[in-house]
Design an enzyme around this catalytic site. Structure first.
Site, PDB file in Angstrom:
ATOM      1  N   PRO A  37       0.743  -0.903  -0.033  1.00 16.49           N
ATOM      2  CG  PRO A  37       0.310  -1.322   1.981  1.00 16.49           C
ATOM      3  CD  PRO A  37       0.742  -1.634   1.067  1.00 16.49           C
ATOM      4  CB  ALA A  39      -0.893   7.608   0.843  1.00 22.38           C
ATOM      5  CB  CYS A 123       1.361   5.348   9.466  1.00 23.90           C
ATOM      6  SG  CYS A 123       2.238   7.438   9.031  1.00 23.90           S
ATOM      7  CE  LYS A 165       3.362  -2.348   4.250  1.00 26.42           C
ATOM      8  NZ  LYS A 165       3.629  -1.099   4.808  1.00 26.42           N
ATOM      9  N   GLY A 228      10.748  -4.158   1.983  1.00 30.04           N
ATOM     10  CA  GLY A 228      12.507  -3.525   2.454  1.00 30.04           C
ATOM     11  C   GLY A 228      12.468  -4.064   0.881  1.00 30.04           C
ATOM     12  CG  ASP A 229      15.840  -1.594   1.018  1.00 34.62           C
ATOM     13  OD1 ASP A 229      15.149  -1.018   0.612  1.00 34.62           O
ATOM     14  OD2 ASP A 229      17.035  -2.091   1.555  1.00 34.62           O
ATOM     15  NE  ARG A 252      11.546   2.317  -1.164  1.00 35.26           N
ATOM     16  CZ  ARG A 252      12.740   2.321  -0.126  1.00 35.26           C
ATOM     17  NH1 ARG A 252      13.451   3.491   0.311  1.00 35.26           N
ATOM     18  NH2 ARG A 252      13.009   1.445   0.620  1.00 35.26           N
TER      19      ARG A 252
HETATM   20  C1  LIG Z   1       5.488   6.876  -1.432  1.00 36.19           C
HETATM   21  C2  LIG Z   1       5.324   5.699  -0.372  1.00 36.19           C
HETATM   22  C3  LIG Z   1       3.595   5.786   0.197  1.00 36.19           C
HETATM   23  C4  LIG Z   1       3.564   4.990   1.326  1.00 36.19           C
HETATM   24  N1  LIG Z   1       2.012   4.499   1.572  1.00 36.19           N
HETATM   25  C5  LIG Z   1       1.736   3.819   2.874  1.00 36.19           C
HETATM   26  C6  LIG Z   1       0.688   3.935   3.356  1.00 36.19           C
HETATM   27  O1  LIG Z   1       0.038   4.010   2.663  1.00 36.19           O
HETATM   28  N2  LIG Z   1       0.619   2.129   3.648  1.00 36.19           N
HETATM   29  C7  LIG Z   1       1.414   1.650   4.752  1.00 36.19           C
HETATM   30  O2  LIG Z   1       1.669   0.488   5.262  1.00 36.19           O
HETATM   31  N3  LIG Z   1       2.867   1.654   4.012  1.00 36.19           N
HETATM   32  C8  LIG Z   1       3.147   2.906   3.209  1.00 36.19           C
HETATM   33  N4  LIG Z   1       4.163   3.215   2.383  1.00 36.19           N
HETATM   34  C9  LIG Z   1       5.124   2.166   2.866  1.00 36.19           C
HETATM   35  C10 LIG Z   1       5.313   1.235   1.380  1.00 36.19           C
HETATM   36  O3  LIG Z   1       4.361   0.132   1.861  1.00 36.19           O
HETATM   37  C11 LIG Z   1       6.363   0.380   1.757  1.00 36.19           C
HETATM   38  O4  LIG Z   1       6.820  -0.158   3.242  1.00 36.19           O
HETATM   39  C12 LIG Z   1       7.976   1.165   2.745  1.00 36.19           C
HETATM   40  O5  LIG Z   1       8.042   1.545   1.535  1.00 36.19           O
HETATM   41  C13 LIG Z   1       9.440  -0.067   1.837  1.00 36.19           C
HETATM   42  O6  LIG Z   1       8.575  -1.514   0.775  1.00 36.19           O
HETATM   43  P1  LIG Z   1       9.997  -0.763  -0.212  1.00 36.19           P
HETATM   44  O7  LIG Z   1      11.948  -0.835   0.650  1.00 36.19           O
HETATM   45  O8  LIG Z   1       9.872  -2.221  -1.359  1.00 36.19           O
HETATM   46  O9  LIG Z   1       9.576   0.437  -0.582  1.00 36.19           O
HETATM   47  C14 LIG Z   1       4.535   4.386   1.417  1.00 36.19           C
HETATM   48  C15 LIG Z   1       6.175   3.881   0.928  1.00 36.19           C
HETATM   49  C16 LIG Z   1       6.008   5.435  -0.163  1.00 36.19           C
HETATM   50  C17 LIG Z   1       7.245   5.408  -0.562  1.00 36.19           C
END
Ligand SMILES: Cc1cc2nc3c(=O)[nH]c(=O)nc-3n(C[C@H](O)[C@H](O)[C@H](O)COP(=O)(O)O)c2cc1C
Length: 393
Positions: A37, A39, A123, A165, A228-229, A252
């Site tokens: 998810p 936002a 969050c 989460k 993560g990552d 991301r």
């Molecule tokens: C733009 C953006 C918005 C995010 N919004 C949420 C959210 O609303 N709820 C949530 O649980 N995590 C949110 N996250 C966190 C991601 O779900 C994820 O846990 C975090 O980016 C780590 O994973 P990654 O390294 O694959 O990016 C957000 C991350 C980004 C970059």
């Protein structure tokens, strides 16, 4: 994924898994991949694009605030639009009060046909944690258990799975991931997902995949997903092999790269991922994404929302400063098509750009908690004022 990989993931435990697919309650994920998810990002338009590349995964909505949903907030309802062929319908919910979260869960299912509810306890926004919400809540074990239990009970009559989460904890000296995972398991959650950073870290540094392994060792009766990552498909296979987790959550890595879900499907099926596409292919996806956003909003609003996606799509491609500037202010589909038409469609993505980070990279930053918060571990009273409209995890 091969059978051997599947056995490696299972750690010999009896989880609902079979040759590479993952069961979350009644849902079957094949490959075992979840869109995180995000936002402002995981709108119906973006989910549709991602589903096009990887139809078998689970694609979670933007975060919705339980109170706003219960109060009939229009913007929240708009975030709950799904394509007719979008199955399962997945939504992330944020709330701190068991009664409100239960009611919001019932509405998600009854009014919007939602088939998977994810609860957000990660969050790190200071205005949220300072009120005791978001990543601050796992410290309040009793209340968090009540919130999770309330959602699970509200979803149970319809057989809808509730997942949870969260992050590793507040900071390195206050880790809550294992206790949160066990509480979620005990309250009947269908799976847990760990973003392997603390709230203090926000998005800085590397995710601590070892924490995913520790959680997997502690939570033994429901799937544990790692987050993560994951920037390339092979990272997902590596995460599962290194941690024993049952599935992966992609944030991301798919920003400006929705075809990552096709790469993930390939590597989990034992095939190589495709090389990064030339710019012409990227431009095609950009136009489609912008069209879908324009369909859901007005063209102006849709294109305005698309601008940050444009920066992610073009990151690393040598499209030139003028084109980059033009994309940063693009306001119509015609204008977008005209800018893209000026760019050489054969431009490659340089190898060094494949792992450049997109989206948030901020942190570390001290976490603000309400006064006396750490003394309230067993207090079931929801904090006041923590259900403000927030975006993020
Ligand atoms: C733009 C953006 C918005 C995010 N919004 C949420 C959210 O609303 N709820 C949530 O649980 N995590 C949110 N996250 C966190 C991601 O779900 C994820 O846990 C975090 O980016 C780590 O994973 P990654 O390294 O694959 O990016 C957000 C991350 C980004 C970059």
């Amino acid at each position: 994924m091969t059978r051997d990989d599947s056995a490696l993931m299972s750690n010999g435990r009896a989880l609902p898994r079979n040759a590479g697919w993952l069961g979350i309650g009644p849902l079957r994920l094949d490959p075992p991949v979840v869109l995180a998810p995000m936002a402002g990002v995981t709108t119906r338009a973006f989910r549709r694009l991602c589903r096009h590349y990887g139809p078998g995964g689970l694609y979670v909505s933007e975060m919705l605030t339980a109170r706003a949903l219960v109060e009939g907030n229009e913007r929240t309802a708009r975030m709950l639009r799904y394509d007719a062929d979008e199955r399962p319908r997945s939504a992330q919910l944020y709330g701190v009060a068991p009664g409100t979260v239960a009611e919001a869960t019932r509405r998600l299912i009854g009014d919007f046909g939602v088939e998977h509810v994810d609860l957000n306890f990660g969050c790190p926004a200071p205005k949220v944690t300072a009120k005791g919400g978001g990543a601050a809540l796992p410290v309040r074990r009793r209340l968090m258990a009540d919130v999770i239990g309330a959602a699970v009970r509200a979803a149970a009559p319809d057989g809808v799975p509730v997942t949870v989460k969260f992050r590793r904890g507040i900071h390195d000296g206050l880790l809550t991931d294992v206790s949160t995972g066990r509480i979620a398991e005990g309250e009947g959650a269908a799976a847990v997902a760990l973003h392997a950073r603390t709230a203090e870290q926000r998005y800085a540094g590397d995710a601590a995949w070892s924490a995913i392994a520790e959680l997997k060792a502690a939570v033994t009766t429901i799937p544990v997903l790692g987050n993560g990552d994951i920037w390339e498909a092979r990272d997902a296979v590596r995460m599962m092999a290194e941690t024993g987790c049952d599935g992966v959550v992609i944030g991301r890595g798919c920003l400006g790269r929705p075809w990552l879900f096709a790469d993930l499907a390939a590597v989990f099926a034992g095939r190589p991922a495709a090389p990064p596409p030339p710019f012409g292919t990227v431009a095609g996806a950009m136009l489609r994404h912008a069209e879908l956003l324009a369909e859901d909003e007005s063209e102006t609003t849709g294109l305005c929302a698309f601008r940050r996606h444009a920066a992610w799509y073009t990151q690393g491609y040598a499209i030139g400063a003028d084109n980059r500037r033009a994309l940063a202010t693009v306001s119509s589909l015609t204008e977008l098509a005209a800018v893209l038409a000026r760019i050489d469609p054969t431009l490659p993505l340089p190898p060094e750009a494949v792992r450049w980070k997109r989206g948030h990279t901020d942190g570390p930053r001290p976490v603000r908690l309400p006064d006396g918060w750490l003394r309230l571990v067993d207090d079931p009273t929801p904090p006041a004022g923590a259900e403000i409209l927030v975006s993020g995890g």
